[in-house]
Design a protein around this motif. Structure first.
Motif, PDB file in Angstrom:
ATOM      1  N   VAL A  62       0.833  -1.193   0.000  1.00 10.95           N
ATOM      2  CA  VAL A  62       0.000   0.000   0.000  1.00 10.95           C
ATOM      3  C   VAL A  62       0.872   1.250   0.000  1.00 10.95           C
ATOM      4  CG1 VAL A  62      -1.706   1.302   1.287  1.00 10.95           C
ATOM      5  CG2 VAL A  62      -1.863  -1.196   1.193  1.00 10.95           C
ATOM      6  N   LEU A  96       0.416   5.598  -0.142  1.00 12.10           N
ATOM      7  CA  LEU A  96      -0.342   6.848  -0.208  1.00 12.10           C
ATOM      8  C   LEU A  96       0.668   7.956  -0.444  1.00 12.10           C
ATOM      9  CD1 LEU A  96      -2.716   6.362   2.874  1.00 12.10           C
ATOM     10  CD2 LEU A  96      -3.203   5.849   0.482  1.00 12.10           C
ATOM     11  N   CYS A 151      -3.878  13.143  -2.800  1.00 13.85           N
ATOM     12  CA  CYS A 151      -3.315  11.919  -2.218  1.00 13.85           C
ATOM     13  C   CYS A 151      -3.677  10.783  -3.154  1.00 13.85           C
ATOM     14  CB  CYS A 151      -3.860  11.677  -0.829  1.00 13.85           C
ATOM     15  SG  CYS A 151      -3.390  10.081  -0.114  1.00 13.85           S
ATOM     16  N   ALA A 159      -3.500   6.876  -4.138  1.00 11.86           N
ATOM     17  CA  ALA A 159      -3.371   5.585  -3.457  1.00 11.86           C
ATOM     18  C   ALA A 159      -3.080   4.470  -4.446  1.00 11.86           C
ATOM     19  CB  ALA A 159      -4.654   5.268  -2.697  1.00 11.86           C
ATOM     20  N   PHE A 164      -9.297   1.019  -3.169  1.00 14.26           N
ATOM     21  CA  PHE A 164      -9.479   2.386  -2.676  1.00 14.26           C
ATOM     22  C   PHE A 164     -10.903   2.652  -2.210  1.00 14.26           C
ATOM     23  CE2 PHE A 164      -8.203   6.651  -2.156  1.00 14.26           C
ATOM     24  CZ  PHE A 164      -9.182   7.490  -2.667  1.00 14.26           C
ATOM     25  N   MET A 190     -11.115   7.778   3.810  1.00 16.57           N
ATOM     26  CA  MET A 190      -9.878   8.539   3.669  1.00 16.57           C
ATOM     27  C   MET A 190      -9.919   9.760   4.581  1.00 16.57           C
ATOM     28  SD  MET A 190      -8.144   6.739   1.614  1.00 16.57           S
ATOM     29  CE  MET A 190      -6.771   7.864   1.326  1.00 16.57           C
ATOM     30  N   LYS A 230      -8.478   6.732  -7.770  1.00 10.18           N
ATOM     31  CA  LYS A 230      -7.866   6.357  -6.487  1.00 10.18           C
ATOM     32  C   LYS A 230      -7.160   7.547  -5.848  1.00 10.18           C
ATOM     33  CE  LYS A 230      -7.230   1.463  -7.574  1.00 10.18           C
ATOM     34  NZ  LYS A 230      -6.302   0.311  -7.544  1.00 10.18           N
ATOM     35  N   ALA A 281      -5.666   6.147   5.335  1.00 14.70           N
ATOM     36  CA  ALA A 281      -6.759   5.272   4.898  1.00 14.70           C
ATOM     37  C   ALA A 281      -7.195   4.374   6.049  1.00 14.70           C
ATOM     38  CB  ALA A 281      -6.309   4.424   3.718  1.00 14.70           C
ATOM     39  N   TYR A 298      -3.243   3.020   7.164  1.00 18.78           N
ATOM     40  CA  TYR A 298      -2.129   3.371   6.274  1.00 18.78           C
ATOM     41  C   TYR A 298      -1.973   4.891   6.235  1.00 18.78           C
ATOM     42  CZ  TYR A 298      -2.872  -1.423   4.732  1.00 18.78           C
ATOM     43  OH  TYR A 298      -3.036  -2.782   4.692  1.00 18.78           O
ATOM     44  N   GLY A 323       0.433   8.284   4.472  1.00 19.50           N
ATOM     45  CA  GLY A 323       1.403   8.792   3.536  1.00 19.50           C
ATOM     46  C   GLY A 323       2.575   9.419   4.256  1.00 19.50           C
TER      47      GLY A 323
END
Length: 124
Positions: A2, A4, A22, A24, A29, A34, A77, A98, A113, A115
């Protein structure tokens, strides 16, 4: 795996606008709520906004309500955070996240998850 990936941060004057994205990959998704969070130097990470799987429901922190708009494009996504009327206190690293939860959440530990973040700096 995964991933991001946030983009769109930068330096802007107070009153200006930025649009964060963002993107993904590695996950279904449309099955994820989110969210966006931010962290200023010396402060804890705080909730900014979240959007439901289909995009029909959003929730915002009081500090950004009326100025920020969260949307998503499940075909691409990607989730977008439109930030208007920016203030110096909006300066922070912005993270997208996420979550598999069924309901929107403002809690960092509900997100699975994250980023790497994108810096937003608002000058006065």
């Amino acid at each position: 795996q995964v991933q991001l990936v946030e983009s769109g941060g930068g330096l802007v004057q107070a009153g200006g606008s930025l649009r964060l994205s963002c993107a993904a990959s590695g996950l279904t998704f449309s099955s994820y709520i989110m969210g966006w969070f931010r962290q200023a130097p010396g402060k804890e990470r705080e909730f900014v906004a979240a959007i439901s799987r289909g995009g029909g429901t959003t929730t915002y922190a009081d500090s950004v309500k009326g100025r920020f708009t969260l949307s998503r494009d499940n075909a691409k996504k990607t989730v977008y955070l439109q930030m208007n009327s920016l203030k110096p206190e909006d300066t922070a690293v912005y993270y997208c996240a996420a979550s598999t939860r069924l309901q929107l959440s403002a809690r960092t530990y509900d997100y699975d998850y994250w980023g790497q973040g994108t810096q937003v700096t608002v000058s006065s």
